[in-house]
Design a protein around this motif. Structure first.
Motif, PDB file in Angstrom:
ATOM      1  N   LEU A   9       0.823  -1.199   0.000  1.00 54.55           N
ATOM      2  CA  LEU A   9       0.000   0.000   0.000  1.00 54.55           C
ATOM      3  C   LEU A   9       0.866   1.261   0.000  1.00 54.55           C
ATOM      4  O   LEU A   9       0.565   2.234  -0.693  1.00 54.55           O
ATOM      5  CB  LEU A   9      -0.927  -0.008   1.220  1.00 54.55           C
ATOM      6  N   VAL A  10       1.949   1.223   0.781  1.00 51.22           N
ATOM      7  CA  VAL A  10       2.871   2.366   0.792  1.00 51.22           C
ATOM      8  C   VAL A  10       3.514   2.544  -0.577  1.00 51.22           C
ATOM      9  O   VAL A  10       3.618   3.668  -1.106  1.00 51.22           O
ATOM     10  CB  VAL A  10       3.940   2.184   1.879  1.00 51.22           C
ATOM     11  N   GLN A  11       3.939   1.429  -1.185  1.00 47.33           N
ATOM     12  CA  GLN A  11       4.528   1.491  -2.515  1.00 47.33           C
ATOM     13  C   GLN A  11       3.522   2.008  -3.539  1.00 47.33           C
ATOM     14  O   GLN A  11       3.864   2.794  -4.429  1.00 47.33           O
ATOM     15  CB  GLN A  11       5.029   0.111  -2.929  1.00 47.33           C
ATOM     16  N   ALA A  12       2.264   1.569  -3.415  1.00 46.84           N
ATOM     17  CA  ALA A  12       1.228   2.012  -4.345  1.00 46.84           C
ATOM     18  C   ALA A  12       1.016   3.516  -4.252  1.00 46.84           C
ATOM     19  O   ALA A  12       0.878   4.206  -5.269  1.00 46.84           O
ATOM     20  CB  ALA A  12      -0.080   1.273  -4.060  1.00 46.84           C
ATOM     21  N   ALA A  13       0.994   4.051  -3.008  1.00 49.42           N
ATOM     22  CA  ALA A  13       0.811   5.489  -2.835  1.00 49.42           C
ATOM     23  C   ALA A  13       1.961   6.271  -3.455  1.00 49.42           C
ATOM     24  O   ALA A  13       1.751   7.295  -4.120  1.00 49.42           O
ATOM     25  CB  ALA A  13       0.677   5.809  -1.342  1.00 49.42           C
ATOM     26  N   LEU A  14       3.182   5.785  -3.267  1.00 53.27           N
ATOM     27  CA  LEU A  14       4.351   6.466  -3.842  1.00 53.27           C
ATOM     28  C   LEU A  14       4.340   6.392  -5.367  1.00 53.27           C
ATOM     29  O   LEU A  14       4.686   7.364  -6.048  1.00 53.27           O
ATOM     30  CB  LEU A  14       5.635   5.846  -3.289  1.00 53.27           C
ATOM     31  N   ILE A  15       3.944   5.243  -5.900  1.00 49.78           N
ATOM     32  CA  ILE A  15       3.887   5.095  -7.360  1.00 49.78           C
ATOM     33  C   ILE A  15       2.849   6.041  -7.950  1.00 49.78           C
ATOM     34  O   ILE A  15       3.101   6.718  -8.955  1.00 49.78           O
ATOM     35  CB  ILE A  15       3.580   3.644  -7.739  1.00 49.78           C
ATOM     36  N   LEU A  16       1.671   6.088  -7.336  1.00 53.26           N
ATOM     37  CA  LEU A  16       0.624   6.987  -7.838  1.00 53.26           C
ATOM     38  C   LEU A  16       1.063   8.439  -7.751  1.00 53.26           C
ATOM     39  O   LEU A  16       0.776   9.236  -8.653  1.00 53.26           O
ATOM     40  CB  LEU A  16      -0.665   6.769  -7.048  1.00 53.26           C
ATOM     41  N   THR A 280      -6.015   6.175 -13.256  1.00 51.65           N
ATOM     42  CA  THR A 280      -6.836   4.970 -13.222  1.00 51.65           C
ATOM     43  C   THR A 280      -6.074   3.777 -13.778  1.00 51.65           C
ATOM     44  O   THR A 280      -6.122   2.671 -13.225  1.00 51.65           O
ATOM     45  CB  THR A 280      -8.131   5.183 -14.020  1.00 51.65           C
ATOM     46  N   SER A 281      -5.349   3.983 -14.866  1.00 50.10           N
ATOM     47  CA  SER A 281      -4.546   2.907 -15.452  1.00 50.10           C
ATOM     48  C   SER A 281      -3.422   2.496 -14.518  1.00 50.10           C
ATOM     49  O   SER A 281      -3.138   1.295 -14.366  1.00 50.10           O
ATOM     50  CB  SER A 281      -3.982   3.360 -16.803  1.00 50.10           C
ATOM     51  N   ALA A 282      -2.763   3.478 -13.899  1.00 51.58           N
ATOM     52  CA  ALA A 282      -1.696   3.153 -12.950  1.00 51.58           C
ATOM     53  C   ALA A 282      -2.230   2.363 -11.763  1.00 51.58           C
ATOM     54  O   ALA A 282      -1.608   1.391 -11.305  1.00 51.58           O
ATOM     55  CB  ALA A 282      -1.019   4.434 -12.467  1.00 51.58           C
ATOM     56  N   LEU A 283      -3.388   2.761 -11.263  1.00 54.26           N
ATOM     57  CA  LEU A 283      -4.009   2.036 -10.154  1.00 54.26           C
ATOM     58  C   LEU A 283      -4.369   0.613 -10.575  1.00 54.26           C
ATOM     59  O   LEU A 283      -4.219  -0.340  -9.794  1.00 54.26           O
ATOM     60  CB  LEU A 283      -5.247   2.783  -9.674  1.00 54.26           C
ATOM     61  N   ALA A 284      -4.821   0.446 -11.816  1.00 50.94           N
ATOM     62  CA  ALA A 284      -5.151  -0.890 -12.309  1.00 50.94           C
ATOM     63  C   ALA A 284      -3.913  -1.777 -12.383  1.00 50.94           C
ATOM     64  O   ALA A 284      -3.969  -2.971 -12.058  1.00 50.94           O
ATOM     65  CB  ALA A 284      -5.813  -0.785 -13.681  1.00 50.94           C
ATOM     66  N   ILE A 285      -2.789  -1.217 -12.804  1.00 55.71           N
ATOM     67  CA  ILE A 285      -1.543  -1.986 -12.847  1.00 55.71           C
ATOM     68  C   ILE A 285      -1.131  -2.417 -11.440  1.00 55.71           C
ATOM     69  O   ILE A 285      -0.727  -3.567 -11.211  1.00 55.71           O
ATOM     70  CB  ILE A 285      -0.425  -1.160 -13.501  1.00 55.71           C
ATOM     71  N   ILE A 286      -1.249  -1.501 -10.480  1.00 54.41           N
ATOM     72  CA  ILE A 286      -0.891  -1.828  -9.097  1.00 54.41           C
ATOM     73  C   ILE A 286      -1.784  -2.942  -8.555  1.00 54.41           C
ATOM     74  O   ILE A 286      -1.311  -3.914  -7.949  1.00 54.41           O
ATOM     75  CB  ILE A 286      -0.995  -0.570  -8.224  1.00 54.41           C
ATOM     76  N   ILE A 287      -3.088  -2.816  -8.788  1.00 51.61           N
ATOM     77  CA  ILE A 287      -4.012  -3.839  -8.312  1.00 51.61           C
ATOM     78  C   ILE A 287      -3.743  -5.172  -9.002  1.00 51.61           C
ATOM     79  O   ILE A 287      -3.774  -6.242  -8.370  1.00 51.61           O
ATOM     80  CB  ILE A 287      -5.467  -3.388  -8.548  1.00 51.61           C
ATOM     81  N   GLY A 288      -3.463  -5.124 -10.301  1.00 55.41           N
ATOM     82  CA  GLY A 288      -3.177  -6.356 -11.031  1.00 55.41           C
ATOM     83  C   GLY A 288      -1.947  -7.060 -10.498  1.00 55.41           C
ATOM     84  O   GLY A 288      -1.949  -8.290 -10.311  1.00 55.41           O
TER      85      GLY A 288
END
Length: 306
Positions: A9-16, A280-288
């Motif tokens: 989750l921390v990595q996802a926030a930084l990536i976004l 939205t696409s970046a979030l989809a990649i993270i979730i995937g």
């Protein structure tokens, strides 16, 4: 598992945050002026200046980005310059079509890739292997618009099996999904072939064959489940790519997804929509990728042990 999820989750926030910053800077550096696009070519300089002030485009870059992040933390993706509607409303209206096409395209490419890759590995070095590898090379190299136009001409215009364009029924879905599947199956076929060849040389596969098990059972029960692990990570990446990267396919087939929305926004320099689709696409990649990390240990317990 809890520590893994927290770290992700921390990595996802930084990536976004990084994606938002890079995209915002690139859009700010564009030579095109959104205010001029909205005002029209015949608008006076005063009118353009008033629009720029109204949209906040006359403020420094850091101030604009800080305002955007503040709104983003409250779940506000902004308001479209051209359509005068909340960006999330526009994206949410297009998501069902894109999700449908994404799932269908991934299904087609995975089925084709697994089948062709397994056949090529079993027939390694033979004519079938070379034929499959050549077909996979052509599939991965062919532009999506070319594959789409060929399928439209052969299966829709000439044979009349499918509609030329549109959305709403299974027949409308087939050609776009097959187009995406053909263009993506080559990567899966090559990956499965390499992984399968490695697995077929393992001791446990030779032991299974020595026990007298049939080749079909050895391949499907022992070899394929272990060879399919690299495919899971590729599926996670494809989720994000399909969410925002099917612009050409959606344009050719008239498919009302967020890819087509992004293309229209690029033509109109509609920065809020471009930012919204990108995030939205970046979030989809993270979730995937997160789903891939969760599913892989289920298939192979050795990953969970490590």
């Amino acid at each position: 598992m809890a520590s893994l999820m927290l770290r992700r989750l921390v990595q996802a926030a930084l990536i976004l945050l990084g994606v938002a910053a890079i995209t915002f800077v690139l859009l700010y550096a564009l030579p095109a002026d959104p205010a001029r696009m909205i005002a029209g070519r015949s608008a006076t300089a005063l009118t353009v200046a008033n629009i720029r002030h109204e949209l906040g485009l006359d403020q420094p870059l850091l101030v604009q980005f800080g305002t955007y992040l503040g709104n983003l933390l409250h779940g506000n993706l902004g308001r479209s310059y051209a359509q005068k509607t909340d960006v999330w409303t526009l994206i949410a209206a297009r998501l069902p079509a894109t999700l449908t096409l994404m799932l269908a395209g991934i299904f087609v490419e995975v089925v084709l890739g697994l089948t062709l890759g397994t056949i090529a590995a079993v027939r390694r070095g033979g004519f079938v292997d070379r034929l499959v590898m050549m077909a996979s090379f052509v599939g991965t190299s062919a532009p999506q618009f070319l594959v789409a136009l060929l399928l439209l001409y052969l299966l829709a215009a000439t044979l009349g099996w499918f509609p030329m364009s549109g959305y709403g029924s299974f027949s409308h879905l087939v050609l776009p999904a097959v187009t995406l599947g053909i263009c993506g199956a080559g990567w899966y076929a090559r990956m499965v072939r390499s992984s399968m060849i490695d697995v077929l040389n393992q001791d446990y596969v030779r032991t299974a064959r020595a026990k007298g098990l049939s080749s079909k059972r050895v391949i499907l029960r022992h070899a394929l489940p272990n060879a399919v692990l690299p495919i899971i990570a590729m599926i996670g990446i494809d989720i994000g790519q399909f969410m925002g990267g099917v612009v050409v396919v959606e344009a050719v087939y008239g498919w009302p997804g967020i890819g087509q929305l992004a293309w229209q926004a690029i033509q109109q320099v509609d920065i809020p929509i471009i930012m919204g689709v990108t995030l939205t696409s970046a979030l989809a990649i993270i979730i995937g990728n997160l789903l891939a990390d969760l599913v892989a240990p289920v298939i192979d317990p050795r990953i969970r042990t490590r």
